[in-house]
Enzyme design. Structure first.
Site, PDB file in Angstrom:
ATOM      1  N   ASP A  50       0.756  -1.432  -0.274  1.00 52.60           N
ATOM      2  CA  ASP A  50      -0.159  -0.208   0.083  1.00 52.60           C
ATOM      3  C   ASP A  50       0.842   1.550  -0.006  1.00 52.60           C
ATOM      4  O   ASP A  50       1.628   1.202   1.160  1.00 52.60           O
ATOM      5  CB  ASP A  50      -0.790  -0.192   1.478  1.00 52.60           C
ATOM      6  CG  ASP A  50      -1.721   0.898   1.115  1.00 52.60           C
ATOM      7  OD1 ASP A  50      -1.957   2.037   0.322  1.00 52.60           O
ATOM      8  OD2 ASP A  50      -2.730   1.747   2.308  1.00 52.60           O
TER       9      ASP A  50
ATOM     10  N   HIS B 203      -2.841 -16.220  -7.272  1.00 56.23           N
ATOM     11  CA  HIS B 203      -4.319 -15.666  -6.769  1.00 56.23           C
ATOM     12  C   HIS B 203      -5.253 -15.903  -7.084  1.00 56.23           C
ATOM     13  O   HIS B 203      -6.294 -15.946  -6.048  1.00 56.23           O
ATOM     14  CB  HIS B 203      -4.236 -14.220  -7.466  1.00 56.23           C
ATOM     15  CG  HIS B 203      -4.634 -13.881  -8.115  1.00 56.23           C
ATOM     16  ND1 HIS B 203      -3.957 -14.596  -9.410  1.00 56.23           N
ATOM     17  CD2 HIS B 203      -5.938 -13.778  -9.413  1.00 56.23           C
ATOM     18  CE1 HIS B 203      -4.669 -14.527 -10.942  1.00 56.23           C
ATOM     19  NE2 HIS B 203      -5.715 -13.991 -10.667  1.00 56.23           N
ATOM     20  N   ASP B 204      -5.318 -17.522  -7.705  1.00 52.65           N
ATOM     21  CA  ASP B 204      -6.773 -18.294  -7.420  1.00 52.65           C
ATOM     22  C   ASP B 204      -6.307 -19.105  -6.536  1.00 52.65           C
ATOM     23  O   ASP B 204      -7.713 -20.205  -7.119  1.00 52.65           O
ATOM     24  CB  ASP B 204      -6.890 -18.783  -8.855  1.00 52.65           C
ATOM     25  CG  ASP B 204      -7.470 -18.002 -10.173  1.00 52.65           C
ATOM     26  OD1 ASP B 204      -7.552 -16.316  -9.279  1.00 52.65           O
ATOM     27  OD2 ASP B 204      -6.667 -17.359 -11.151  1.00 52.65           O
TER      28      ASP B 204
ATOM     29  N   ASP C 149      -4.303   3.882   2.347  1.00 46.76           N
ATOM     30  CA  ASP C 149      -5.903   2.954   2.642  1.00 46.76           C
ATOM     31  C   ASP C 149      -5.589   2.171   2.962  1.00 46.76           C
ATOM     32  O   ASP C 149      -7.313   1.521   2.746  1.00 46.76           O
ATOM     33  CB  ASP C 149      -6.664   3.857   1.601  1.00 46.76           C
ATOM     34  CG  ASP C 149      -5.806   2.827   0.439  1.00 46.76           C
ATOM     35  OD1 ASP C 149      -5.081   2.773  -0.219  1.00 46.76           O
ATOM     36  OD2 ASP C 149      -6.938   3.497  -1.439  1.00 46.76           O
TER      37      ASP C 149
ATOM     38  N   GLU D 113      -3.641 -17.078 -19.909  1.00 46.78           N
ATOM     39  CA  GLU D 113      -4.092 -18.010 -19.299  1.00 46.78           C
ATOM     40  C   GLU D 113      -4.889 -19.286 -19.818  1.00 46.78           C
ATOM     41  O   GLU D 113      -5.864 -18.856 -20.614  1.00 46.78           O
ATOM     42  CB  GLU D 113      -5.137 -17.503 -18.076  1.00 46.78           C
ATOM     43  CG  GLU D 113      -5.217 -18.359 -16.389  1.00 46.78           C
ATOM     44  CD  GLU D 113      -6.167 -17.640 -16.287  1.00 46.78           C
ATOM     45  OE1 GLU D 113      -6.367 -18.540 -15.056  1.00 46.78           O
ATOM     46  OE2 GLU D 113      -7.492 -17.529 -17.098  1.00 46.78           O
TER      47      GLU D 113
ATOM     48  N   ASP E 234      -2.424  -7.519 -17.173  1.00 44.72           N
ATOM     49  CA  ASP E 234      -3.087  -9.036 -17.218  1.00 44.72           C
ATOM     50  C   ASP E 234      -4.368  -8.045 -18.160  1.00 44.72           C
ATOM     51  O   ASP E 234      -5.066  -7.374 -17.561  1.00 44.72           O
ATOM     52  CB  ASP E 234      -3.356  -8.706 -15.781  1.00 44.72           C
ATOM     53  CG  ASP E 234      -4.005 -10.074 -15.849  1.00 44.72           C
ATOM     54  OD1 ASP E 234      -4.945 -10.223 -16.912  1.00 44.72           O
ATOM     55  OD2 ASP E 234      -4.291 -11.078 -14.451  1.00 44.72           O
TER      56      ASP E 234
ATOM     57  N   ASP F 101      -6.559 -12.922 -19.680  1.00 43.07           N
ATOM     58  CA  ASP F 101      -7.267 -14.291 -18.784  1.00 43.07           C
ATOM     59  C   ASP F 101      -7.962 -14.928 -19.921  1.00 43.07           C
ATOM     60  O   ASP F 101      -8.648 -14.613 -20.979  1.00 43.07           O
ATOM     61  CB  ASP F 101      -8.000 -12.935 -18.045  1.00 43.07           C
ATOM     62  CG  ASP F 101      -8.515 -13.174 -16.670  1.00 43.07           C
ATOM     63  OD1 ASP F 101      -7.936 -14.375 -15.973  1.00 43.07           O
ATOM     64  OD2 ASP F 101      -9.838 -13.518 -16.932  1.00 43.07           O
TER      65      ASP F 101
HETATM   66  O1  ISL Z   1      -9.412 -22.708 -10.243  1.00 43.90           O
HETATM   67  C1  ISL Z   1      -9.967 -21.936 -11.032  1.00 43.90           C
HETATM   68  C2  ISL Z   1     -11.050 -22.767 -11.434  1.00 43.90           C
HETATM   69  O2  ISL Z   1     -11.351 -23.237 -10.128  1.00 43.90           O
HETATM   70  C3  ISL Z   1     -10.275 -21.145 -11.363  1.00 43.90           C
HETATM   71  O3  ISL Z   1      -9.982 -20.047 -10.599  1.00 43.90           O
HETATM   72  C4  ISL Z   1      -9.311 -20.001 -12.693  1.00 43.90           C
HETATM   73  O4  ISL Z   1      -8.714 -19.727 -11.699  1.00 43.90           O
HETATM   74  C5  ISL Z   1     -10.288 -18.579 -13.290  1.00 43.90           C
HETATM   75  O5  ISL Z   1     -11.294 -19.226 -13.034  1.00 43.90           O
HETATM   76  C6  ISL Z   1      -9.992 -18.183 -14.700  1.00 43.90           C
HETATM   77  O6  ISL Z   1      -9.068 -17.308 -13.612  1.00 43.90           O
HETATM   78  C7  ISL Z   1      -8.978 -16.372 -14.398  1.00 43.90           C
HETATM   79  O7  ISL Z   1     -10.362 -15.608 -14.772  1.00 43.90           O
HETATM   80  C8  ISL Z   1     -11.584 -15.341 -13.845  1.00 43.90           C
HETATM   81  C9  ISL Z   1     -10.422 -14.101 -12.392  1.00 43.90           C
HETATM   82  O8  ISL Z   1     -11.981 -14.525 -11.613  1.00 43.90           O
HETATM   83  C10 ISL Z   1      -9.730 -14.695 -12.079  1.00 43.90           C
HETATM   84  O9  ISL Z   1      -9.153 -14.182 -11.014  1.00 43.90           O
HETATM   85  C11 ISL Z   1      -8.558 -15.361 -13.071  1.00 43.90           C
HETATM   86  O10 ISL Z   1      -7.424 -15.536 -12.610  1.00 43.90           O
HETATM   87  C12 ISL Z   1     -12.521 -14.570 -14.296  1.00 43.90           C
HETATM   88  O11 ISL Z   1     -11.742 -13.341 -14.996  1.00 43.90           O
END
Ligand code: ISL
Length: 568
Positions: A27, A333-334, A31, A252, A104, A200
């Site tokens: 940050d 991050h997923d 905020d 991705e 991204d 993405d």
């Molecule tokens: O692994 C997954 C399936 O359960 C998801 O989290 C997958 O990674 C995701 O569906 C695809 O990811 C990308 O597009 C999404 C976004 O929410 C994710 O953060 C992004 O990395 C939609 O834009």
């Protein structure tokens, strides 16, 4: 061993990409949310780690329904993250430090607040009428986030398709105007100096003609995953990008098949016989992060079987052999944190984090290190369902309870292990309040273990510092050509063996990478290590193993060793 480059290679084959989740990195304006100014102050840290590029999650205008993956204006920075000037400054500073910058781009869908969608919804006969996918009746497709894929629009009197939340309507890539505009958007950022993009969910842009329902039990491949025009549209997209310098496109690709992955990452030949660049330089694979999923998928987690992990890695290394080029990552991050999921997050936290990193980042391909993995950040101790912030995880919990009738404790246990929130907690910089991430209340709590596990503590540690080990690992990878250009050969082991071992060979040079991915000692499993051909220990995550040890076939808990070998 010295670096012996075979030929001039594109920069991204030599790169280590550091993946920044902007909201949780640093940050800068107090905020409680990470921002561009914060990232800029941390660029020297990223360089010292040994990374040569960053990929930043989306920072564009967004209602933040899906943390920025719902974009309402691709050319404006969301005030949450700063301004366009902040972005320009970040790019400039990064370049001064020889760090390339990847943005991204979320091009499968926009936010429902994007002006294109509002126009499309309100004015079907207007110029944007056909920019999204509208139908009088839905088909049976299910979206990715435990949601139906169609929502009724009372304004337009039709349904629209959204493979993610209803606030993320899918763009209609069949429309040439859409494709042109998206390429111009990418050029807008290339004009500002960025070096490439992570695209993405880029393998869901093309939907099967006529949008037929999925036959029961049928996977969506060919329907909305790897659909018919994907490669063609991506090649068209690439051909429209400004080409004054080498940029990288990382796609991705959830659910991608090997055939499709090769189609995207191999150069093609046009009707006149001329070579056309690959649609994508690399794809982001998912199979290695699904080997701990049960029959019901992600929200049905199972213990990891190393044999399954070895098989997946071997298969994809083979499928993406030359001329394709893989990417290598362990979390993002997923995903849950890798040390919690595949490692030992308690007793052997240092050892398992370093063993996994060694076993993966020395494979053939470009490593992508997710922020915090270099200090072995672990899953957040979620206590109650109402602490879940992420929309996918919250939906999954609701569905398990409401539709599958699972007991709420069982449902929560499943979701807390897999929740995307686990990997999204603020970066742990030091022992100050909120781990030095912010002076305010952070948007998501810092993992309480930050007092022991943070950057500044690990910087000072001379023993068992994950951070210092990462620096050595990445610098070794950079210095030895065999890690870039060498071929990859997995070493076979019994299905039940916790050993993960492979050789990388280039001309007369060869290295052997071994890792014991378990918390118990294994002995005499590595006959190859007993071989006279072992010359030298290049790297080990245990302090004492500086040379070939007395018990060569033995590996301690989560021990990993990189040997230089004589011959192939
Ligand atoms: O692994 C997954 C399936 O359960 C998801 O989290 C997958 O990674 C995701 O569906 C695809 O990811 C990308 O597009 C999404 C976004 O929410 C994710 O953060 C992004 O990395 C939609 O834009």
């Amino acid at each position: 061993m010295t670096n012996e480059p075979k030929e001039v290679v594109p920069w991204w084959k030599d790169a280590v990409i550091y993946h920044v989740y902007p909201r949780s990195f640093q940050d800068g304006n107090g905020d409680g949310v990470g921002d561009l100014a914060g990232i800029t102050t941390r660029l020297p840290y990223i360089r010292d780690l040994g990374a040569s590029a960053i990929w930043m999650g989306p920072v564009f205008s967004s209602p933040q329904v899906d943390n920025g993956y719902d974009i309402s204006d691709y050319r404006t920075i969301d005030p949450l993250f700063g301004t366009r000037e902040d972005m320009e400054l970040l790019i400039e500073r990064a370049h001064e430090l020889d760090i390339r910058v990847l943005l991204d781009l979320v091009f499968n869908h926009t936010s429902d607040q994007h002006r294109w969608f509002i126009e499309s919804r309100d004015n079907p006969g207007g110029p944007y009428g056909d920019w999204y996918i509208w139908r009088d009746a839905p088909n049976n497709w299910q979206g990715f986030f435990s949601l139906p894929a169609w929502t009724w629009s009372p304004e337009r009197g039709q349904y629209y398709l959204h493979l993610f939340t209803p606030e993320q309507p899918d763009l209609n890539w069949e429309n040439p105007a859409v494709r042109k505009e998206l390429a111009e958007t990418a050029n807008f950022w290339l004009d500002r100096g960025v070096d490439g993009f992570r695209l993405d969910v880029i393998n869901v842009i093309s939907k099967r003609t006529g949008l037929p329902s999925l036959p029961p039990g049928r996977a969506p491949n060919g329907y909305f995953i790897d659909g018919p025009s994907t490669a063609e549209w991506l090649r068209e997209f690439r051909s429209r990008l400004r080409s004054d310098r080498e940029i990288v496109l990382v796609g991705e690709t959830p659910g991608v098949t090997p055939e499709a992955a090769r189609r995207y990452t191999r150069p093609a030949v046009d009707p006149r016989g001329a070579e056309v660049p690959a649609a994508l330089d690399m794809v982001l694979l998912f199979d290695h992060l699904a080997v701990d999923h049960g029959p019901e998928g992600r929200w049905d987690p199972r213990p990891l079987e190393i044999g399954a992990l070895r098989d997946v890695v071997e298969r994809w290394q083979r499928e993406l052999a030359e001329p394709s080029w893989p990417s290598i990552y362990l979390s993002n991050h997923d995903q849950p944190r890798v040390v919690s999921r595949y490692g030992s997050e308690t007793e052997f936290r240092y050892e398992s984090a370093t063993a996994l990193a060694t076993a993966f980042y020395l494979q053939r391909g470009t490593p992508i290190v997710y922020q915090g993995d270099e200090i072995a950040m672990r899953n957040y101790p979620l206590d109650r369902p109402d602490e879940i912030v992420d929309i996918e995880s919250a939906n999954a919990y609701r569905k398990l309870v409401e539709q599958h009738g699972l007991d709420s404790t069982v449902a929560f246990e499943r979701v807390r292990r897999e929740a995307r929130d686990n990997g999204r907690t603020p970066m742990q910089w030091n022992t100050d309040a909120h781990a030095g991430f912010t002076g305010a209340t952070p948007w998501f709590p810092v993992n309480p273990d930050y007092i022991q596990w943070n950057v500044s503590t690990q910087m000072e540690q001379t023993q068992r510092s994950v951070l210092r080990y990462f620096c050595r690992l990445l610098s070794m990878r950079r210095e030895l050509a065999v890690f870039r250009d060498g071929d990859f050969r997995m070493i076979r082991s019994d299905a039940a063996s916790p050993l993960f071992a492979f050789r990388r060979s280039l001309l007369d040079r060869s290295v052997l990478v071994v890792a014991n991915l378990s918390s118990h000692e294994v002995s005499r499993v590595v006959s190859i290590m007993e071989d006279e051909s072992v010359r030298e220990v290049l790297l080990c995550n245990y302090a004492e193993r500086t040379q070939r040890s007395g018990e060569p076939g033995q590996l301690r808990a989560w021990e990993t060793v990189v040997f230089e070998m004589r011959g192939n």
